[in-house]
Design a protein around this motif. Sequence first.
Motif, PDB file in Angstrom:
ATOM      1  N   ALA A 138      -6.527  10.013  -5.059  1.00 50.46           N
ATOM      2  CA  ALA A 138      -5.818   9.449  -6.488  1.00 50.46           C
ATOM      3  C   ALA A 138      -6.562   8.158  -6.680  1.00 50.46           C
ATOM      4  N   GLU A 139      -7.208   7.550  -5.503  1.00 57.00           N
ATOM      5  CA  GLU A 139      -8.220   6.250  -5.773  1.00 57.00           C
ATOM      6  C   GLU A 139      -9.219   6.639  -6.477  1.00 57.00           C
ATOM      7  N   ALA A 183       4.403   8.401  -0.038  1.00 59.09           N
ATOM      8  CA  ALA A 183       3.882   8.733  -1.198  1.00 59.09           C
ATOM      9  C   ALA A 183       2.444   8.280  -1.168  1.00 59.09           C
ATOM     10  N   ASN A 184       2.162   7.098  -0.516  1.00 61.07           N
ATOM     11  CA  ASN A 184       0.444   6.615  -0.366  1.00 61.07           C
ATOM     12  C   ASN A 184      -0.149   7.788   0.187  1.00 61.07           C
ATOM     13  N   PRO A 202       0.530  14.696  -8.246  1.00 63.81           N
ATOM     14  CA  PRO A 202       0.723  14.028  -7.331  1.00 63.81           C
ATOM     15  C   PRO A 202       0.137  12.418  -7.319  1.00 63.81           C
ATOM     16  N   THR A 203      -0.629  12.368  -8.330  1.00 66.81           N
ATOM     17  CA  THR A 203      -1.245  10.929  -8.659  1.00 66.81           C
ATOM     18  C   THR A 203      -0.280   9.909  -9.279  1.00 66.81           C
ATOM     19  N   LYS A 204       1.061  10.433  -9.926  1.00 66.46           N
ATOM     20  CA  LYS A 204       1.877   9.813 -10.685  1.00 66.46           C
ATOM     21  C   LYS A 204       3.202   9.236  -9.886  1.00 66.46           C
ATOM     22  N   MET A 212      -0.982  10.332  -2.213  1.00 62.65           N
ATOM     23  CA  MET A 212      -2.019  10.042  -3.151  1.00 62.65           C
ATOM     24  C   MET A 212      -3.336  10.005  -2.487  1.00 62.65           C
ATOM     25  N   SER A 213      -3.375   9.413  -1.158  1.00 62.98           N
ATOM     26  CA  SER A 213      -4.688   9.305  -0.503  1.00 62.98           C
ATOM     27  C   SER A 213      -5.257  10.580  -0.276  1.00 62.98           C
TER      28      SER A 213
END
Length: 248
Positions: A52-53, A43-44, A134-136, A47-48
């Motif tokens: 998402a950061e 998942a991280n 994808p950020t959730k 996010m990367s």
Amino acid sequence: MKTLFRVLGVLVAILILLFVGAYLIYNKPLPEGNSGPEADRLANKMMSAVGAENMDQTNILTWTFNGTHHYLWDKKRNLVEVKWRDNQVLLNLDEWEKGKAYEEGNEVTGNELDKKRGKAWEIFCNDSFWFIAPTKVFDEGVERSVVKDEDGNDALLVTYTSGGVTPGDSYLWILDDSGLPKAFRLWVSIIPIGGIKATWEEWESLSTGLKVATNHRLGPVKLPITGTKAGGTFAELSIPNDPFAVIL
């Protein structure tokens, strides 16, 4: 009249047979995966890959979903403007009663206001998911697990146990080597056939560093996303005044 009813009966029977056939061919059971650190790692990675950061500095977002629903989202203050057809709704997601609605430029009140706000909230939940899903994956109430996709690669199964309009929906993210989503399979309450595949493609980098997919294909249906802009202030998006001043 009897002939008409016979024809209608035949058509209904054909439609039922087509649905049953499609269900038997395309329906897939919800897979079981393994939760834990490996799922969180995957998942991280996703996010990367989508930046998402950068969501924290992405205070303002605009987009149009499928050419019909238009959004201005003040994410920092939890305010949303939703436009469709002749409707404009300003939602204050923290103080619901402050929201306002307009039809053909005229403010609506009473039961009609409640209906407009409810409709705006419903389509915002759906359309924002297609925009930034994808950020959730680390939102409250989200369960994550790893399963193998049809090619034997690790895929991320995400289930939303709370929140939104239809809690309980699940999505199986299919990722490329970098973690960028290529597609997901859906197990959702509004689609009776489980495991239908929707693409995530034509990725675009916004000015804040967030990446969004600007086209989806769900079977023969295309769901384009246009008019994407992001910024830290309204001025960065060439919006001179605060459009939410009337609901604060």
